[in-house]
Design a protein around this motif. Structure first.
Motif, PDB file in Angstrom:
ATOM      1  N   LEU A  83      -9.975   4.233   3.514  1.00 46.86           N
ATOM      2  CA  LEU A  83     -10.843   3.431   4.366  1.00 46.86           C
ATOM      3  C   LEU A  83     -10.326   2.002   4.359  1.00 46.86           C
ATOM      4  CD1 LEU A  83     -13.517   2.963   5.956  1.00 46.86           C
ATOM      5  CD2 LEU A  83     -14.553   2.439   3.752  1.00 46.86           C
ATOM      6  N   ILE A  84     -10.142   1.447   5.534  1.00 46.96           N
ATOM      7  CA  ILE A  84      -9.750   0.047   5.675  1.00 46.96           C
ATOM      8  C   ILE A  84     -10.949  -0.666   6.278  1.00 46.96           C
ATOM      9  CG2 ILE A  84      -8.151  -1.571   6.759  1.00 46.96           C
ATOM     10  CD1 ILE A  84      -6.136   0.803   6.821  1.00 46.96           C
ATOM     11  N   ALA A  85     -11.568  -1.546   5.508  1.00 42.30           N
ATOM     12  CA  ALA A  85     -12.791  -2.219   5.947  1.00 42.30           C
ATOM     13  C   ALA A  85     -12.678  -3.715   5.707  1.00 42.30           C
ATOM     14  CB  ALA A  85     -13.994  -1.655   5.186  1.00 42.30           C
ATOM     15  N   GLY A  86     -13.425  -4.469   6.476  1.00 40.06           N
ATOM     16  CA  GLY A  86     -13.456  -5.910   6.301  1.00 40.06           C
ATOM     17  C   GLY A  86     -14.051  -6.564   7.524  1.00 40.06           C
TER      18      GLY A  86
ATOM     19  N   LEU B 162      -3.077  -1.523  11.195  1.00 41.71           N
ATOM     20  CA  LEU B 162      -2.920  -0.232  11.868  1.00 41.71           C
ATOM     21  C   LEU B 162      -1.835  -0.280  12.936  1.00 41.71           C
ATOM     22  CD1 LEU B 162      -6.659   0.835  12.117  1.00 41.71           C
ATOM     23  CD2 LEU B 162      -4.922   1.666  10.524  1.00 41.71           C
ATOM     24  N   ARG B 163      -1.745  -1.387  13.650  1.00 38.78           N
ATOM     25  CA  ARG B 163      -0.670  -1.542  14.646  1.00 38.78           C
ATOM     26  C   ARG B 163       0.700  -1.551  13.976  1.00 38.78           C
ATOM     27  NH1 ARG B 163      -3.871  -6.335  17.535  1.00 38.78           N
ATOM     28  NH2 ARG B 163      -5.198  -5.072  18.893  1.00 38.78           N
ATOM     29  N   SER B 164       0.754  -2.025  12.756  1.00 37.11           N
ATOM     30  CA  SER B 164       2.014  -2.033  12.011  1.00 37.11           C
ATOM     31  C   SER B 164       2.413  -0.627  11.581  1.00 37.11           C
ATOM     32  CB  SER B 164       1.880  -2.929  10.773  1.00 37.11           C
ATOM     33  OG  SER B 164       1.546  -4.242  11.134  1.00 37.11           O
ATOM     34  N   ILE B 165       1.433   0.203  11.301  1.00 40.69           N
ATOM     35  CA  ILE B 165       1.708   1.584  10.886  1.00 40.69           C
ATOM     36  C   ILE B 165       2.103   2.438  12.081  1.00 40.69           C
ATOM     37  CG2 ILE B 165       0.674   3.686   9.922  1.00 40.69           C
ATOM     38  CD1 ILE B 165      -1.042   1.793   8.142  1.00 40.69           C
ATOM     39  N   ASN B 166       1.445   2.248  13.227  1.00 49.95           N
ATOM     40  CA  ASN B 166       1.755   3.122  14.367  1.00 49.95           C
ATOM     41  C   ASN B 166       2.878   2.592  15.256  1.00 49.95           C
ATOM     42  OD1 ASN B 166       0.631   1.230  16.114  1.00 49.95           O
ATOM     43  ND2 ASN B 166      -1.119   2.469  16.680  1.00 49.95           N
ATOM     44  N   GLY B 167       3.487   1.473  14.879  1.00 50.23           N
ATOM     45  CA  GLY B 167       4.652   0.977  15.591  1.00 50.23           C
ATOM     46  C   GLY B 167       4.372   0.018  16.731  1.00 50.23           C
ATOM     47  N   LEU B 168       3.093  -0.210  17.070  1.00 46.52           N
ATOM     48  CA  LEU B 168       2.817  -1.187  18.117  1.00 46.52           C
ATOM     49  C   LEU B 168       3.336  -2.564  17.699  1.00 46.52           C
ATOM     50  CD1 LEU B 168      -0.739  -0.126  19.332  1.00 46.52           C
ATOM     51  CD2 LEU B 168       1.479   0.380  20.371  1.00 46.52           C
TER      52      LEU B 168
ATOM     53  N   ILE C 277       0.862  -1.192   0.000  1.00 43.53           N
ATOM     54  CA  ILE C 277       0.000   0.000   0.000  1.00 43.53           C
ATOM     55  C   ILE C 277       0.891   1.233   0.000  1.00 43.53           C
ATOM     56  CG2 ILE C 277      -1.755   1.317   1.271  1.00 43.53           C
ATOM     57  CD1 ILE C 277      -2.519  -1.284   2.706  1.00 43.53           C
ATOM     58  N   LYS C 278       0.484   2.248  -0.725  1.00 40.79           N
ATOM     59  CA  LYS C 278       1.093   3.577  -0.619  1.00 40.79           C
ATOM     60  C   LYS C 278      -0.034   4.557  -0.353  1.00 40.79           C
ATOM     61  CE  LYS C 278       5.349   3.405  -3.223  1.00 40.79           C
ATOM     62  NZ  LYS C 278       6.128   2.969  -2.131  1.00 40.79           N
ATOM     63  N   ILE C 279       0.104   5.314   0.729  1.00 39.69           N
ATOM     64  CA  ILE C 279      -0.885   6.335   1.078  1.00 39.69           C
ATOM     65  C   ILE C 279      -0.158   7.670   1.078  1.00 39.69           C
ATOM     66  CG2 ILE C 279      -2.538   7.146   2.793  1.00 39.69           C
ATOM     67  CD1 ILE C 279      -2.626   4.215   3.843  1.00 39.69           C
ATOM     68  N   LYS C 280      -0.561   8.541   0.175  1.00 40.21           N
ATOM     69  CA  LYS C 280       0.095   9.841   0.055  1.00 40.21           C
ATOM     70  C   LYS C 280      -0.529  10.866   0.991  1.00 40.21           C
ATOM     71  CE  LYS C 280       1.591   8.917  -4.566  1.00 40.21           C
ATOM     72  NZ  LYS C 280       1.656   9.274  -5.940  1.00 40.21           N
ATOM     73  N   SER C 281       0.238  11.870   1.310  1.00 37.40           N
ATOM     74  CA  SER C 281      -0.234  12.954   2.165  1.00 37.40           C
ATOM     75  C   SER C 281      -1.525  13.535   1.598  1.00 37.40           C
ATOM     76  CB  SER C 281       0.843  14.042   2.245  1.00 37.40           C
ATOM     77  OG  SER C 281       0.422  15.074   3.085  1.00 37.40           O
ATOM     78  N   GLY C 282      -2.523  13.693   2.457  1.00 33.86           N
ATOM     79  CA  GLY C 282      -3.802  14.276   2.043  1.00 33.86           C
ATOM     80  C   GLY C 282      -4.825  13.262   1.578  1.00 33.86           C
ATOM     81  N   GLU C 283      -4.415  12.043   1.306  1.00 32.17           N
ATOM     82  CA  GLU C 283      -5.361  11.017   0.886  1.00 32.17           C
ATOM     83  C   GLU C 283      -6.187  10.538   2.079  1.00 32.17           C
ATOM     84  OE1 GLU C 283      -3.859   8.538  -2.903  1.00 32.17           O
ATOM     85  OE2 GLU C 283      -2.841   8.015  -1.043  1.00 32.17           O
TER      86      GLU C 283
END
Length: 137
Positions: free
Chosen positions: A39-42, A52-58, A30-36
């Protein structure tokens, strides 16, 4: 090539929790650019919270397991950076508000994140006053 300082880049990422036989995530790109707005759903158990834990470092700092690939925010490799540094770029709101509230007053809750970033009392007071005024609370 340098990434935008706020771009989230997830490359061939996979994660298996410690003591789990099956990966929670595998081959995520995934690439998420600034300002984008993304939605992560499932369904329950599909890996949304793990992502999300992988993105915030948990992950990997608080949840041990086997990691493949990498997650970066701008030029910061999440696995090689402290949660304190990552928190300067990434915020996280829990699904249940009861899990998010720690203090006995609104002012203390608003100040909580700023205190964890080590900001001065003066800056914290100014930011708390600004936020409370902005929200009318």
């Amino acid at each position: 090539m340098l990434n935008n300082s706020n771009e989230i880049s997830i490359n061939n990422f996979g994660f298996t929790y410690f003591n789990s036989k099956e990966p929670a995530l595998k081959n995520i790109n995934i690439k998420i650019k600034s300002g984008e707005i993304v939605l992560i759903a499932g369904p329950s158990g599909c890996g949304k919270s793990t992502l999300l834990r992988s993105i915030n470092g948990l992950i990997p700092h608080m949840y041990p397991g086997n990691i493949l690939g990498n997650v970066s925010i701008g030029n910061i490799d999440v696995a090689q950076t402290s949660i304190t540094e990552i928190a300067k770029k990434v915020g996280f709101v829990f699904q249940n508000p009861e899990n998010q509230i720690f203090m006995f007053s609104v002012e203390r809750d608003v100040a909580f994140g700023l205190e964890n970033l080590g900001m001065s009392r003066k800056v914290i007071r100014e930011q708390v006053d600004w936020a409370i005024h902005l929200l009318g609370i």
